[in-house]
Design a protein around this motif. Structure first.
Motif: not given
Length: 433
Positions: A424-433, A49-51, A55-58, A91-96
């Motif tokens: 997830x059941x709560x949000x959409x995450x973008x994970x990237x190094x 969650x901290x690494x 972005x995370x969009x509910x 896809x870059x920002x998670x904005x709806x």
């Protein structure tokens, strides 16, 4: 109204098309080749969650449907109370970017296992089509303009399925391909259909009965179809009703079928299929191989592409194992290997040519509902608690990492350009190094 529809079709005509064989997007639940294998590099191996969370969009509601990716847009289905939505996100920002109500209805199945927003969308890069659990099928431009909407219950046969319609559509060469496998339990009433609709207009191009002799709950399929093979040799592979049946996507003519999974003498009344088939390279460099799962720890089989008619027990049946199928996660076929992720988290690797087991290793002990992803030389296995195990692909098992976001998950991972998208059941995450 006619002017708006004409304008929409003109916009579709001038939007750039995507080359289905070259794009690195994820236009279908199992990717551009409908096989769960991605040709991308630089995906993350570790996160928390901290690494490495870009972005995370509910999201407005929980669902197991997997998002799709085209260009700089993500599309997903989700409930919002009684509204069943198709949403677009940057896809870059998670904005709806937009949301559209496809249909309405409030239903959940098997506790928290599914709901009416279970099917994933599909796209050709210009239009996005989505189904919902009540059988409504709708099409929008990637900018959110409505194009057409229809009811599969009205166009084909009235839906009769225990846990809601869950099969994702496929977009292929201007067509929307669907399997409509359901029924009242009586094989004689013949409700199951396979159909193709015009992507631009929703017009029915062909519709055929799918007869397999299945009865009771086995008429109900929660699997999704795939396209197997390439070019003019590609076949539309449907799965359910005790059988896997392939069709010509242009005409609806049956090409081949694989049977024998639920013999009459020991008929299992609830052997409904959830895991979808997968295809990949042929075991001997041939046209390709389709790996067919079933349910409830029973058989799994492999057939060679290129056959015609009933392939059961013929030379086109490459191998068959009596036990060991995954119940929900779909297989991966790549580089001469077959990977099966069991619903308990066991990962089994087989030789694609022979079906001989190479290894079986335990990952996180949990329920597994998402299908695995193979990308960047790594396998991503997602548990129901949202723990993603990353293992190196190949004949030797090597676990690289276990990652947890602390949120439940049943959607499959989506690969992008150096980014992994997790719903997830709560949000959409973008994970990237």
């Amino acid at each position: 109204m006619r002017f708006c529809r004409t304008l929409t079709l003109l916009l579709v005509a001038v939007l750039p098309a995507l080359d289905e064989t070259a794009w690195a997007d994820w236009p279908h639940w199992r990717g551009p080749k409908t096989n769960g294998v991605a040709d991308v590099k630089g995906l993350p191996t570790t996160w928390s969650p901290d690494e490495h969370v870009r972005w995370r969009t509910p999201l407005p509601g929980p669902a197991g449907s997997t998002p799709i990716l085209v260009g700089d847009k993500l599309f997903l289905t989700t409930p919002d109370g009684t509204e069943l939505l198709l949403m677009a996100l940057d896809a870059k920002t998670g904005d709806e970017l937009w949301r559209r109500t496809v249909t309405t209805g409030e239903a959940s199945f098997r506790g928290d296992e599914g709901n009416l927003a279970s099917p994933s969308p599909a796209t050709d890069g210009k239009l996005v089509v989505t189904a919902m659990g009540d059988g409504v099928l709708a099409c929008y431009t990637t900018e959110g303009e409505p194009v057409w909407r229809l009811s599969l219950s009205e166009r084909l046969t009235p839906l009769d399925i225990q846990f809601g319609y869950a099969s994702s559509p496929i977009v292929h060469e201007g067509k929307v391909l669907v399997q409509w496998l359901h029924g009242d339990g009586d094989a004689e009433t013949e409700e199951a259909r396979v159909a193709a609709f015009d992507l631009a207009t929703g017009e029915t191009l062909w519709s055929v009965k799918r007869l397999t002799g299945a009865k009771l709950e086995c008429e109900h399929s929660y699997a999704s179809p795939i396209l197997a093979g390439a070019g003019n040799d590609a076949v539309f592979v449907t799965h359910g009703g005790d059988a896997t049946v392939a069709y010509d996507p242009q005409t609806g003519a049956e090409r081949w079928r694989q049977m024998g999974f639920n013999p009459p003498g020991t008929y299992h009344a609830t052997l409904r299929f959830v895991a979808s088939p997968a295809w990949g390279e042929g075991p001997d460099g041939g046209e390709g191989i389709v790996v067919i799962p079933t349910a409830k720890q029973s058989a799994v089989a492999a057939v060679k592409l290129g056959g015609e008619g009933d392939l059961t027990g013929t030379e086109n049946e490459a191998w068959r194992l009596d036990k060991g199928t995954p119940d929900v996660p779909s297989p991966i076929v790549a580089d001469g290997l077959v990977y099966l992720c069991g619903e308990n988290g066991n990962l089994t690797c087989f030789d694609a040519a022979t079906g001989k087991r190479i290894y079986r290793e335990r990952t996180v002990s949990d329920r597994y509902r998402a299908s695995p992803l193979l990308a960047d030389g790594k396998l991503y296995l997602t548990s129901r608690r949202g723990i993603v195990t990353v293992a190196r692909a190949g004949r030797d098992f090597e676990q690289l990492a276990q990652n947890e976001l602390g949120e439940e998950m049943s959607a499959s991972p989506v690969p992008g350009d150096g980014v992994l998208y997790l719903r997830t059941f709560e949000a959409l995450y973008a994970i990237g190094e």
